[in-house]
Design a protein around this motif. Structure first.
Motif: not given
Length: 114
Positions: A46-49, A52, A54-58, A62, A66
């Protein structure tokens, strides 16, 4: 000048501030590498935030970002507090003592350092 003094002042030693900075960079690099390796071992993560917010690409980039940024902040903020305290506190032995003698003489007779 001793080797401890020269390394603390930025000389050619490996101690003091230089050691802390190298250790900090090494730990941030290892965390970023672990983030990259996570994408290799886990299928469809799952893509990390980041924080909590900024959504980063998985992707490997990314998760590497992270891991590196998270550890940099988690270790960097307390390290900045330590640097700030060590800058503002001149005499560690005087902290918490309200009855500092002002005669300017040597150590008092009651001093445990004698």
């Amino acid at each position: 000048m001793t080797s401890a003094e020269s390394s603390a002042d930025g000389g050619r030693g490996f101690g003091g501030r230089r050691f802390v900075v190298v250790l900090y960079v090494l730990l941030v690099g290892v965390a970023a590498l672990m983030g990259v390796l996570f994408t290799v071992t886990v299928d469809d993560p799952a893509s990390p935030a980041l924080f909590f917010l900024f959504e980063l690409p998985p992707t490997a980039l990314g998760f590497g970002l992270y891991g590196g940024v998270t550890i940099a902040v988690v270790l960097g903020v307390p390290l900045l507090f330590v640097v700030a305290v060590s800058t503002f506190v001149d005499d560690v032995d005087a902290v918490g003592r309200g009855d500092v003698e002002s005669d300017g003489g040597g150590p008092s007779a009651e001093s445990p350092k004698d």
